[in-house]
Scaffold this motif. Structure first.
Motif, PDB file in Angstrom:
ATOM      1  N   GLY A 226      -9.013  -7.802  10.957  1.00 35.74           N
ATOM      2  CA  GLY A 226      -9.936  -7.201  11.906  1.00 35.74           C
ATOM      3  C   GLY A 226     -10.150  -5.710  11.790  1.00 35.74           C
ATOM      4  O   GLY A 226     -10.772  -5.101  12.659  1.00 35.74           O
ATOM      5  N   ARG A 227      -9.676  -5.091  10.724  1.00 40.74           N
ATOM      6  CA  ARG A 227      -9.822  -3.643  10.582  1.00 40.74           C
ATOM      7  C   ARG A 227      -9.809  -3.269   9.108  1.00 40.74           C
ATOM      8  O   ARG A 227      -9.454  -4.082   8.240  1.00 40.74           O
ATOM      9  CB  ARG A 227      -8.690  -2.902  11.293  1.00 40.74           C
ATOM     10  N   MET A 228     -10.169  -2.020   8.832  1.00 42.44           N
ATOM     11  CA  MET A 228     -10.050  -1.484   7.482  1.00 42.44           C
ATOM     12  C   MET A 228      -8.606  -1.098   7.191  1.00 42.44           C
ATOM     13  O   MET A 228      -7.808  -0.871   8.097  1.00 42.44           O
ATOM     14  CB  MET A 228     -10.937  -0.242   7.328  1.00 42.44           C
ATOM     15  N   ALA A 229      -8.286  -0.968   5.911  1.00 38.93           N
ATOM     16  CA  ALA A 229      -7.005  -0.385   5.506  1.00 38.93           C
ATOM     17  C   ALA A 229      -7.074   1.119   5.684  1.00 38.93           C
ATOM     18  O   ALA A 229      -8.154   1.721   5.624  1.00 38.93           O
ATOM     19  CB  ALA A 229      -6.713  -0.718   4.052  1.00 38.93           C
ATOM     20  N   GLU A 230      -5.932   1.736   5.902  1.00 29.99           N
ATOM     21  CA  GLU A 230      -5.827   3.184   5.864  1.00 29.99           C
ATOM     22  C   GLU A 230      -5.413   3.597   4.451  1.00 29.99           C
ATOM     23  O   GLU A 230      -4.668   2.862   3.785  1.00 29.99           O
ATOM     24  CB  GLU A 230      -4.798   3.681   6.871  1.00 29.99           C
ATOM     25  N   PRO A 231      -5.891   4.747   3.952  1.00 32.61           N
ATOM     26  CA  PRO A 231      -5.515   5.176   2.602  1.00 32.61           C
ATOM     27  C   PRO A 231      -4.015   5.164   2.353  1.00 32.61           C
ATOM     28  O   PRO A 231      -3.559   4.808   1.270  1.00 32.61           O
ATOM     29  CB  PRO A 231      -6.104   6.593   2.517  1.00 32.61           C
ATOM     30  N   LYS A 232      -3.226   5.528   3.358  1.00 32.17           N
ATOM     31  CA  LYS A 232      -1.779   5.583   3.175  1.00 32.17           C
ATOM     32  C   LYS A 232      -1.187   4.195   2.950  1.00 32.17           C
ATOM     33  O   LYS A 232      -0.114   4.066   2.328  1.00 32.17           O
ATOM     34  CB  LYS A 232      -1.103   6.261   4.366  1.00 32.17           C
ATOM     35  N   GLU A 233      -1.874   3.146   3.438  1.00 30.72           N
ATOM     36  CA  GLU A 233      -1.380   1.790   3.207  1.00 30.72           C
ATOM     37  C   GLU A 233      -1.571   1.392   1.742  1.00 30.72           C
ATOM     38  O   GLU A 233      -0.725   0.701   1.158  1.00 30.72           O
ATOM     39  CB  GLU A 233      -2.090   0.819   4.141  1.00 30.72           C
ATOM     40  N   VAL A 234      -2.678   1.800   1.152  1.00 26.62           N
ATOM     41  CA  VAL A 234      -2.883   1.573  -0.282  1.00 26.62           C
ATOM     42  C   VAL A 234      -1.887   2.407  -1.080  1.00 26.62           C
ATOM     43  O   VAL A 234      -1.275   1.935  -2.050  1.00 26.62           O
ATOM     44  CB  VAL A 234      -4.323   1.920  -0.688  1.00 26.62           C
ATOM     45  N   ALA A 235      -1.690   3.657  -0.657  1.00 29.14           N
ATOM     46  CA  ALA A 235      -0.787   4.565  -1.363  1.00 29.14           C
ATOM     47  C   ALA A 235       0.647   4.049  -1.364  1.00 29.14           C
ATOM     48  O   ALA A 235       1.374   4.219  -2.354  1.00 29.14           O
ATOM     49  CB  ALA A 235      -0.843   5.955  -0.736  1.00 29.14           C
ATOM     50  N   SER A 236       1.060   3.416  -0.284  1.00 35.86           N
ATOM     51  CA  SER A 236       2.426   2.892  -0.203  1.00 35.86           C
ATOM     52  C   SER A 236       2.658   1.822  -1.266  1.00 35.86           C
ATOM     53  O   SER A 236       3.728   1.767  -1.894  1.00 35.86           O
ATOM     54  CB  SER A 236       2.698   2.318   1.185  1.00 35.86           C
ATOM     55  N   LEU A 237       1.666   0.969  -1.492  1.00 29.81           N
ATOM     56  CA  LEU A 237       1.799  -0.054  -2.528  1.00 29.81           C
ATOM     57  C   LEU A 237       1.826   0.582  -3.917  1.00 29.81           C
ATOM     58  O   LEU A 237       2.646   0.208  -4.763  1.00 29.81           O
ATOM     59  CB  LEU A 237       0.662  -1.063  -2.427  1.00 29.81           C
ATOM     60  N   VAL A 238       0.936   1.536  -4.152  1.00 27.67           N
ATOM     61  CA  VAL A 238       0.896   2.198  -5.450  1.00 27.67           C
ATOM     62  C   VAL A 238       2.233   2.878  -5.734  1.00 27.67           C
ATOM     63  O   VAL A 238       2.770   2.790  -6.849  1.00 27.67           O
ATOM     64  CB  VAL A 238      -0.255   3.218  -5.511  1.00 27.67           C
ATOM     65  N   TYR A 239       2.772   3.562  -4.736  1.00 22.17           N
ATOM     66  CA  TYR A 239       4.088   4.206  -4.898  1.00 22.17           C
ATOM     67  C   TYR A 239       5.156   3.186  -5.282  1.00 22.17           C
ATOM     68  O   TYR A 239       5.939   3.408  -6.220  1.00 22.17           O
ATOM     69  CB  TYR A 239       4.483   4.937  -3.616  1.00 22.17           C
ATOM     70  N   PHE A 240       5.204   2.059  -4.566  1.00 22.26           N
ATOM     71  CA  PHE A 240       6.197   1.034  -4.881  1.00 22.26           C
ATOM     72  C   PHE A 240       6.055   0.556  -6.317  1.00 22.26           C
ATOM     73  O   PHE A 240       7.045   0.444  -7.056  1.00 22.26           O
ATOM     74  CB  PHE A 240       6.070  -0.150  -3.921  1.00 22.26           C
ATOM     75  N   LEU A 241       4.825   0.274  -6.743  1.00 23.39           N
ATOM     76  CA  LEU A 241       4.604  -0.240  -8.090  1.00 23.39           C
ATOM     77  C   LEU A 241       4.969   0.781  -9.165  1.00 23.39           C
ATOM     78  O   LEU A 241       5.369   0.410 -10.270  1.00 23.39           O
ATOM     79  CB  LEU A 241       3.145  -0.672  -8.244  1.00 23.39           C
ATOM     80  N   ALA A 242       4.829   2.063  -8.843  1.00 27.46           N
ATOM     81  CA  ALA A 242       5.179   3.115  -9.801  1.00 27.46           C
ATOM     82  C   ALA A 242       6.669   3.401  -9.831  1.00 27.46           C
ATOM     83  O   ALA A 242       7.159   4.048 -10.763  1.00 27.46           O
ATOM     84  CB  ALA A 242       4.420   4.394  -9.461  1.00 27.46           C
ATOM     85  N   SER A 243       7.398   2.919  -8.844  1.00 34.29           N
ATOM     86  CA  SER A 243       8.806   3.265  -8.690  1.00 34.29           C
ATOM     87  C   SER A 243       9.713   2.334  -9.487  1.00 34.29           C
ATOM     88  O   SER A 243       9.304   1.239  -9.908  1.00 34.29           O
ATOM     89  CB  SER A 243       9.191   3.199  -7.209  1.00 34.29           C
TER      90      SER A 243
END
Length: 264
Positions: A226-243
């Motif tokens: 029911g809502r858009m994602a926030e940029p920080k929610e996308v960033a959290s996944l990217v950080y995890f994948l890079a870690s």
């Protein structure tokens, strides 16, 4: 117990490049990687308005091969190469309306911006990763790459689908050399560009911004959350994948879409 700051230092000593890193999802990713201890380089076509940047900035138009070569040279000379490359630039440049609205120039612009820019940047920066047998490349794609909307984003969707296929192929080639390649596909995300799009549509329709967004979401089947994602929610996944926590992950495409894609 370790402090939160210590827990977020698992990228200490790493150097990362985030393309399109001055605003929206790119800025959120750059900030998140920096919080985790990485030295972050950001790039965009034009210098951002802020006078004091938190990250090292290099101006480059990645649709221009010469500027990609210059960017790679500057990174290799100053930083000795990269550990993490986030190919984040992209966007809709072609009109909606379906196949009859799209000229060769529209298709070429969309492919340059959303596919070829990432390909040429990877090609320029991969040699140093291969030499070290280590590195992470993350391509920021779009849910449109797996759920295209013909009347809204046909050329964009095709270019992102191409990016998805390229990313998968590259991951298979580079895995034996110690380099992980992944894709992250956001859906509707609350960025300044998205807000501009909604406000423009709202002004035309006479509806409120929220009503306009819900109407737009309904046209593509609705967003279960029911809502858009926030940029920080996308960033959290990217950080995890890079870690290091994601050290066995490669070749996958992760949707950040609030459940919009109706497939298993």
């Amino acid at each position: 117990m370790e402090s939160n700051q210590n827990q977020y230092q698992d990228l200490a000593g790493k150097t990362a490049l985030v393309t399109g890193g001055t605003k929206g999802i790119g800025k959120a990713i750059a900030d998140k990687l920096s919080q985790a201890g990485a030295q972050v380089i950001i790039t965009a076509r034009q210098h951002p308005e802020e006078t004091k940047l938190a990250h090292h900035f290099i101006a480059a138009d990645l649709t221009q091969p010469q500027q990609v070569d210059q960017l790679a040279q500057a990174i290799n000379e100053r930083f000795g190469g990269l550990d993490i490359l986030i190919d984040n630039i992209g966007g809709v440049t072609a009109p909606g309306g379906g196949f009859s609205s799209l000229t060769d120039q529209h298709w070429e612009q969309e492919l340059q911006f959303n596919l070829l820019a990432a390909i040429r940047l990877d090609r320029a920066l991969l040699p140093s990763m291969i030499a070290r047998k280590s590195g992470v490349i993350i391509h920021v794609s779009s849910v449109a790459g797996v759920k295209p909307v013909w009347y809204q984003n046909m050329a964009y969707a095709v270019s992102k689908a191409g990016l998805n296929a390229y990313s998968k192929a590259l991951s298979t080639e580079l895995a034996p050399q110690g380099i992980r390649v992944l894709t992250v596909s956001p859906g509707a995300t609350n960025t300044p560009l998205m807000q501009q799009l909604i406000q423009k549509a709202a002004a035309t329709s006479g509806l409120s911004a929220e009503e306009t967004f819900q109407q737009m979401a309904a046209r593509v089947g609705g967003i279960p959350m029911g809502r858009m994602a926030e940029p920080k929610e996308v960033a959290s996944l990217v950080y995890f994948l890079a870690s290091p926590a994601a050290s066995y992950l490669t070749g996958a495409n992760y949707l950040v879409d609030g459940g919009i894609v109706p497939v298993v």
